[in-house]
Each structure stands twice: as structure tokens, then as C-alpha cells.
Design a protein around this motif. Structure first.
Motif, PDB file in Angstrom:
ATOM      1  N   LYS A  69      -8.387   3.433 -83.022  1.00 17.76           N
ATOM      2  CA  LYS A  69      -9.190   3.128 -82.032  1.00 17.76           C
ATOM      3  C   LYS A  69     -10.446   2.718 -81.354  1.00 17.76           C
ATOM      4  O   LYS A  69     -11.055   1.379 -80.880  1.00 17.76           O
ATOM      5  CB  LYS A  69      -8.496   3.856 -80.503  1.00 17.76           C
ATOM      6  CG  LYS A  69      -6.340   3.044 -80.784  1.00 17.76           C
ATOM      7  CD  LYS A  69      -6.616   3.795 -78.924  1.00 17.76           C
ATOM      8  CE  LYS A  69      -4.853   3.199 -78.405  1.00 17.76           C
ATOM      9  NZ  LYS A  69      -4.677   3.286 -77.389  1.00 17.76           N
ATOM     10  N   ALA A  70     -11.041   3.349 -82.645  1.00 14.17           N
ATOM     11  CA  ALA A  70     -12.676   3.194 -82.339  1.00 14.17           C
ATOM     12  C   ALA A  70     -12.910   2.224 -83.695  1.00 14.17           C
ATOM     13  O   ALA A  70     -14.468   2.078 -84.247  1.00 14.17           O
ATOM     14  CB  ALA A  70     -13.288   4.920 -83.069  1.00 14.17           C
ATOM     15  N   GLY A  71     -11.923   1.490 -84.361  1.00 17.03           N
ATOM     16  CA  GLY A  71     -12.596   0.671 -85.382  1.00 17.03           C
ATOM     17  C   GLY A  71     -12.269   0.984 -86.259  1.00 17.03           C
ATOM     18  O   GLY A  71     -12.893   0.085 -87.452  1.00 17.03           O
ATOM     19  N   LYS A  72     -11.664   2.315 -86.999  1.00 15.97           N
ATOM     20  CA  LYS A  72     -11.995   2.735 -88.793  1.00 15.97           C
ATOM     21  C   LYS A  72     -10.980   2.543 -88.987  1.00 15.97           C
ATOM     22  O   LYS A  72     -10.366   2.674 -88.939  1.00 15.97           O
ATOM     23  CB  LYS A  72     -12.054   3.803 -88.295  1.00 15.97           C
ATOM     24  CG  LYS A  72     -13.043   4.900 -87.341  1.00 15.97           C
ATOM     25  CD  LYS A  72     -15.229   4.457 -88.370  1.00 15.97           C
ATOM     26  CE  LYS A  72     -15.560   5.173 -87.249  1.00 15.97           C
ATOM     27  NZ  LYS A  72     -17.168   4.575 -87.529  1.00 15.97           N
ATOM     28  N   ARG A  73     -11.430   2.290 -90.215  1.00 13.01           N
ATOM     29  CA  ARG A  73     -10.456   2.126 -91.353  1.00 13.01           C
ATOM     30  C   ARG A  73      -9.312   3.407 -91.778  1.00 13.01           C
ATOM     31  O   ARG A  73     -10.462   4.231 -92.498  1.00 13.01           O
ATOM     32  CB  ARG A  73     -10.683   1.592 -92.494  1.00 13.01           C
ATOM     33  CG  ARG A  73     -10.840  -0.028 -91.728  1.00 13.01           C
ATOM     34  CD  ARG A  73     -10.947  -0.914 -93.033  1.00 13.01           C
ATOM     35  NE  ARG A  73      -9.780  -1.285 -94.163  1.00 13.01           N
ATOM     36  CZ  ARG A  73      -9.515  -2.567 -94.657  1.00 13.01           C
ATOM     37  NH1 ARG A  73     -10.660  -3.185 -94.897  1.00 13.01           N
ATOM     38  NH2 ARG A  73      -8.286  -2.811 -95.317  1.00 13.01           N
ATOM     39  N   VAL A  74      -8.094   4.379 -91.929  1.00 10.32           N
ATOM     40  CA  VAL A  74      -8.284   5.776 -92.180  1.00 10.32           C
ATOM     41  C   VAL A  74      -7.139   5.328 -92.974  1.00 10.32           C
ATOM     42  O   VAL A  74      -6.356   4.696 -92.898  1.00 10.32           O
ATOM     43  CB  VAL A  74      -7.452   6.068 -90.391  1.00 10.32           C
ATOM     44  CG1 VAL A  74      -7.245   7.602 -90.190  1.00 10.32           C
ATOM     45  CG2 VAL A  74      -8.633   5.916 -89.494  1.00 10.32           C
ATOM     46  N   VAL A  75      -7.205   6.037 -93.812  1.00 13.78           N
ATOM     47  CA  VAL A  75      -6.120   6.521 -95.088  1.00 13.78           C
ATOM     48  C   VAL A  75      -5.532   8.018 -94.619  1.00 13.78           C
ATOM     49  O   VAL A  75      -6.505   9.385 -94.251  1.00 13.78           O
ATOM     50  CB  VAL A  75      -6.519   6.708 -96.428  1.00 13.78           C
ATOM     51  CG1 VAL A  75      -6.112   7.737 -97.124  1.00 13.78           C
ATOM     52  CG2 VAL A  75      -7.227   5.004 -96.812  1.00 13.78           C
ATOM     53  N   ARG A  76      -4.825   8.254 -94.733  1.00 12.98           N
ATOM     54  CA  ARG A  76      -3.521   9.201 -94.312  1.00 12.98           C
ATOM     55  C   ARG A  76      -3.343   9.812 -95.662  1.00 12.98           C
ATOM     56  O   ARG A  76      -2.228   8.928 -95.864  1.00 12.98           O
ATOM     57  CB  ARG A  76      -2.754   9.580 -93.160  1.00 12.98           C
ATOM     58  CG  ARG A  76      -2.246   9.980 -93.209  1.00 12.98           C
ATOM     59  CD  ARG A  76      -2.174  11.541 -92.597  1.00 12.98           C
ATOM     60  NE  ARG A  76      -1.428  13.235 -92.087  1.00 12.98           N
ATOM     61  CZ  ARG A  76      -1.502  13.823 -92.749  1.00 12.98           C
ATOM     62  NH1 ARG A  76      -1.967  13.721 -93.843  1.00 12.98           N
ATOM     63  NH2 ARG A  76      -0.951  14.597 -92.452  1.00 12.98           N
ATOM     64  N   LEU A  77      -3.990  10.407 -96.195  1.00 11.44           N
ATOM     65  CA  LEU A  77      -3.298  10.515 -98.056  1.00 11.44           C
ATOM     66  C   LEU A  77      -2.540  12.199 -98.378  1.00 11.44           C
ATOM     67  O   LEU A  77      -3.047  13.058 -97.436  1.00 11.44           O
ATOM     68  CB  LEU A  77      -5.466  11.083 -98.288  1.00 11.44           C
ATOM     69  CG  LEU A  77      -5.263  11.240 -99.716  1.00 11.44           C
ATOM     70  CD1 LEU A  77      -3.976  10.181-100.772  1.00 11.44           C
ATOM     71  CD2 LEU A  77      -6.254  11.499-101.017  1.00 11.44           C
ATOM     72  N   LYS A  78      -1.484  11.450 -98.362  1.00 16.23           N
ATOM     73  CA  LYS A  78      -0.050  12.991 -98.453  1.00 16.23           C
ATOM     74  C   LYS A  78       0.140  12.940 -99.930  1.00 16.23           C
ATOM     75  O   LYS A  78      -0.099  11.658-100.706  1.00 16.23           O
ATOM     76  CB  LYS A  78       0.509  12.349 -97.763  1.00 16.23           C
ATOM     77  CG  LYS A  78       0.983  12.384 -96.295  1.00 16.23           C
ATOM     78  CD  LYS A  78       2.320  11.403 -95.572  1.00 16.23           C
ATOM     79  CE  LYS A  78       2.244  11.328 -94.354  1.00 16.23           C
ATOM     80  NZ  LYS A  78       2.401  12.724 -93.353  1.00 16.23           N
ATOM     81  N   SER A  79       0.009  14.330-100.022  1.00 17.28           N
ATOM     82  CA  SER A  79       0.853  14.224-101.502  1.00 17.28           C
ATOM     83  C   SER A  79       2.235  14.109-102.055  1.00 17.28           C
ATOM     84  O   SER A  79       3.087  14.056-101.186  1.00 17.28           O
ATOM     85  CB  SER A  79       0.834  15.566-101.645  1.00 17.28           C
ATOM     86  OG  SER A  79       1.822  16.709-101.067  1.00 17.28           O
ATOM     87  N   GLY A  80       2.379  13.438-103.193  1.00 21.69           N
ATOM     88  CA  GLY A  80       3.626  12.817-103.630  1.00 21.69           C
ATOM     89  C   GLY A  80       3.724  11.681-102.936  1.00 21.69           C
ATOM     90  O   GLY A  80       2.536  10.539-102.768  1.00 21.69           O
ATOM     91  N   ASP A  81       4.681  11.304-102.178  1.00 23.78           N
ATOM     92  CA  ASP A  81       5.293   9.680-101.425  1.00 23.78           C
ATOM     93  C   ASP A  81       5.340  10.457 -99.744  1.00 23.78           C
ATOM     94  O   ASP A  81       5.907  11.625 -99.912  1.00 23.78           O
ATOM     95  CB  ASP A  81       6.937   9.243-101.999  1.00 23.78           C
ATOM     96  CG  ASP A  81       6.738   7.975-101.544  1.00 23.78           C
ATOM     97  OD1 ASP A  81       6.148   6.888-102.593  1.00 23.78           O
ATOM     98  OD2 ASP A  81       7.123   7.931-100.244  1.00 23.78           O
TER      99      ASP A  81
END
Length: 497
Positions: A316-328
Motif C-alpha cells: 500500500k506504500a507503493g513498494k514492489r514486494v517479493v515474498r521469497l519462499k524456499s522450494g515452491d
């Protein structure tokens, strides 16, 4: 913007420190500069031609020129470029005056040392061809799509390897990249005048890059690009960021998809699990803020609710967020809860699949999980419920079927229970079974044996690293590939990858 406090961790939330470099890669502007080349050999001619291609005025000191060097100088004079000045004499200390760099092809170490000392005295950086110990800088193997230039260095240790890398890169970079790079140079100031710095401007150039690996730009390309720049600036003022769930794979950075790397390169913030390897994080955009949010082995960590709130707040602050998870992210990664939360808040969610650990294990062991002679189904089963025990609703009789391959994720601490429940459901204690810890990582460990040895095997391997358990007759192939005689089963193999 409220940012949730993260639990203490041993991995800094700031961008990763640059790993040690053998040499600093520098691209040197030589247009109109005076440079000197000492020696008239073919090797010296190649370096002289390279320097001239950069726009330098090349002063050649040699009382004798090879045929190719003499031809190079003559062709330059005939074309009117006049990039070369041949001094029909050996170099002297005065030759270094006003020079930006100096290159020499020396017959022996004594001559190289004298030239190197003279250059240092004059304050001119020196390169002695094929003599690294007298070089203050080195020439890399070059991929030329100027203004895109790629240089590869092995610090003089393996020039043939550098050439092989160059050939590989040559196949990845289309010739049209030269035209797109020139176009970027032309429109950069116009784009900057139309789009504000930050995310909107970066979004424009990311879209530009998507097109740059396609066909040559056409007559109307510049007009279209500038129009899209104006549209981006208009929409950026009211736009919300987005979240991308990215699968980091089991640990080996080479197993990342190209799409995953692109997402990491475009991120403003990366929320990563504890199991994500440093090698994967190294591929992320340097400026991206990195925040450890994962859970592992009972250590202090963010709750899922905290992670959800953080993604919403950042987006909501305009950021491009990557939620990086191990595996799939879609296999035992709680992605469903995160997607539901984000969609409820009206935030766009993209998903980039990753190599799940079961696939990596099958590849490492050379085993087909659905080999038609052994299994007609494969199941991925969690060995760890919210309470920390085996899930209560597993159908053990179904899991014990002989024609099924079963992979237990997060089953290290429940291995003894898994063994007991499968045996109670009728599975033979001689059923081939494997355990792999830290799959694809440098400290990978394996055990290959039978179901009756499972609990002891996990005790030997330990549960400090993620453990994967495979049960089924398909793993008889893994047993045959690794045992030296029937008497060696079971055994533990620990090996560096």
C-alpha cells in the motif's frame, strides 16, 4: 508507513555485503585520450586495435612492426581515422607523458619490470601482456554490443575459461541489443523529464528491457516508448504496489527460474524465509531491502499474521514486494493464506513457481518418482502439523500402498512416528527409503536404506537442516546406485556438492 519489528536474526536485513573480488571491474572512458603501446608484435597490435576502438589516440613505440600491426596502422591512416601514431623507436621515460594508460609486450620479466617501474614513476597504469604480476589492470574477454559491453575476467588464471564464458554469453545476447542500447542512450533524458525517480521510472525501464531482447526497434518505437512513459507517470501517483510470491528452490541458485531472477532484480523489499540460501539472495537487486521473516526449528520469528500485515503495508506504500519462499511457494508454503489476505486488500499478487525439494531430491538420486515399474502415484505429505506433531487426519493405510511413492516434507522430528505408522498400516519394513538433508547445498547429507532404519537414520543425519524423507519401491534404484555390496545397507553418505 508502520513497519513491523522483526525478531532478532543472524542475517542482516540490509542488502548483502559484496563478496570479495579478485579485481575491480572498471569501464574506462578513453575517447580522445593518449595511450601508449610498446612493442610491434601481433599481441601488441590486438591491444592497440582494442584501445583505438575506444576512441583513444594510440602511440606505438616499436622499431619493428609485425605485418598485421603495420597493416592495421596503414588501414587506419587510409580511412582518415588517424588513431595511431607510430614512433619508429623504443619507448623512453618521456613516452609516458600525458598518457592515460600504457601497454607493453615484453620479451622477459626483466624488461617487464623496467616498463612497469617506469609507468609507476610516471603515474600511468600499466599492463604487460601475458604477465599478470606486472599488471596494474587487465583486459577481460569481451562481448561487444556497444554501448552494451560485457567483460569477463578470471584474474589471469584461466583465459580459456573466460573465452568459453564469453561464447556462452554471446549466444544469450541478440545482436539487436546494440540498437536497443543506443535507443536507451538517446531517450534517457527525455524519459527522465517525463517520469519521476523511483518505482515509476524503474517500471519504465523494466518494460523497456522486456522489449530489448526481441526484434530490432522500428521507426515508431521511440514515440511509443515516450508515450508509455507519460502514462506511467500519470498512473504512478495513485498506484498501489504489488506482491510476488517467488519460489527460491531448495538452495542451489542455479535452480532458480529466469522469471524468479527478474522478480528479485525488480524488488523494492524482499521478505525471505530462513531456508533461502545466501546464493539466491546474492542475485537480488542490490538496493532492495531484505527482511528475514521465516520460521525454522522453533527459533524466534514472525507470525504468519505479522508477515501478512507487513506485505499489505509495504504494497500500500507503493513498494514492489517479493515474498521469497524456499522450494515452491504453492507446496507447504502457506501461500494460500497470503494470497487470500492480499486479494482481500485489493493488492495484485503474482506467483513464480520454484523447484520443490522432492523434485530436487529425485534429480540428485537419479530416481523417477513415478517409474512405471514401481509407482502409479506420488504423494507429497507434510510431516509437521501446527502442533509440531504428525497431522491427525492422514490416511496411513492409503499411504502404505505399495504402488505409491510418498515424500514427507518437514518430517525430521516425526520420523520415528512416520516409521511406526507406516509399519502399523501394513507397509513392509524392507520398503526402500531415503533421507536427504540440506538438499543441493554444500552440506547435503543422504541416507539410503529401508523403512525399518528410518528413525535411526534421521537421528544420525540430524534435524538442524531441512530433512526430506522418501518412501517407496522407486528408491530401490537409489539403493543400487550407491551401495557397493548388499552388506553395506543401510549407510550414511555425507558429501560436498
Amino acid at each position: 508507513m508502520d513497519v513491523l519489528q522483526l525478531p532478532p536474526s543472524d542475517r542482516n536485513a540490509a542488502p548483502a555485503r559484496m563478496a570479495p573480488l579478485a579485481k575491480l571491474p572498471v569501464f574506462w572512458a578513453l575517447e580522445g585520450k593518449r595511450v601508449i603501446v610498446a612493442g610491434g608484435s601481433d599481441a601488441a597490435a590486438w591491444k592497440a586495435e582494442l584501445l583505438a576502438a575506444c576512441g583513444a589516440h594510440v602511440h606505438v613505440y616499436a622499431d619493428e612492426l609485425s605485418e598485421s600491426f603495420a597493416d592495421l596502422i596503414a588501414r587506419s591512416a587510409d580511412s582518415g581515422e588517424g588513431r595511431f601514431v607510430h614512433h619508429d623507436a623504443l619507448w623512453s621515460q618521456q613516452s609516458f607523458e600525458g598518457a592515460a594508460i600504457a601497454v607493453a609486450d615484453c620479451t622477459d620479466d626483466k624488461a617487464a619490470a623496467i616498463f612497469h617501474e617506469a609507468g609507476c614513476k610516471a603515474g600511468v597504469p600499466v599492463n604487460i601482456i601475458d604477465n599478470p604480476k606486472y599488471c596494474q589492470f587487465q583486459f577481460g574477454s569481451i562481448v561487444n554490443r556497444s554501448p552494451v559491453v560485457v567483460a569477463i575476467s578470471t584474474d589471469g588464471a584461466a583465459p580459456i575459461l573466460a573465452q568459453a564464458i564469453r561464447r556462452r554469453i554471446e549466444t544469450l545476447l541478440p545482436p539487436s541489443l546494440k540498437s536497443w542500447a543506443s535507443l536507451a542512450h538517446t531517450i534517457r533524458d527525455k524519459v527522465n523529464a517525463r517520469i519521476s525517480p523511483g518505482a515509476p521510472r524503474r517500471a519504465f525501464w523494466e518494460r523497456f528491457v522486456d522489449r530489448a531482447f526481441g526484434p530490432e526497434p522500428g521507426a515508431g518505437t521511440e514515440r511509443d516508448l515516450l508515450s508509455s512513459a507519460e502514462r506511467l507517470e500519470t498512473t504512478a501517483k495513485t498506484s498501489t504496489g504489488r506482491v510476488t510470491l517467488v519460489g527460491a528452490g531448495p538452495g542451489d541458485a542455479e535452480l532458480l527460474t529466469l522469471k524468479a531472477v527478474r522478480a528479485l532484480q525488480a524488488a523494492d523489499v524482499i521478505l525471505f524465509d530462513d531456508l533461502v540460501s545466501d546464493e539466491v539472495l546474492e542475485l537480488a537487486r542490490r538496493e532492495a531491502k531484505r527482511m528475514l521473516v521465516g520460521k525454522r526449528g522453533g527459533r524466534a520469528s514472525c507470525s504468519q499474521e505479522d508477515i501478512n500485515a507487513m506485505m499489505v503495508s509495504l504494497a500500500k506504500a507503493g513498494k514492489r514486494v517479493v515474498r521469497l519462499k524456499s522450494g515452491d511457494p504453492m507446496i507447504f508454503g502457506r501461500a494460500g493464506e497470503e494470497i487470500a489476505c492480499l486479494e482481500k486488500e485489493g493488492i495484485l499478487v503474482d506467483i513464480v513457481p520454484g523447484i520443490t525439494s522432492a523434485s530436487a531430491m529425485a534429480a540428485r538420486l537419479g530416481v523417477s518418482l513415478t517409474h512405471r515399474d514401481h509407482a502409479q502415484a506420488v504423494r507429497f505429505v507434510t510431516g509437521h502439523s501446527r502442533s509440531g506433531h504428525l497431522p491427525d487426519n492422514l490416511d496411513w493405510r492409503n499411504l502404505a500402498e505399495a504402488a505409491t511413492t510418498t515424500i514427507f516434507y518437514m518430517g525430521g522430528r516425526t520420523a520415528g512416528q512416520i516409521q511406526t505408522r507406516l509399519r502399523a498400516a501394513g507397509m513392509s519394513g524392507r520398503t526402500p527409503t531415503v533421507v536427504v538433508g540440506a538438499i543441493t547445498r554444500a552440506n547435503e547429507s543422504r541416507w539410503v536404506g529401508t523403512l525399518d532404519g528410518l528413525a535411526d537414520a534421521v537421528s544420525s543425519i540430524g534435524v538442524d537442516n531441512p530433512v526430506l524423507i522418501g518412501v517407496g519401491s522407486v528408491f530401490s534404484k537409489a539403493r543400487q546406485n550407491t551401495e557397493t555390496s548388499p552388506d553395506t545397507l543401510p549407510f550414511i553418505e555425507r558429501r560436498a556438492v
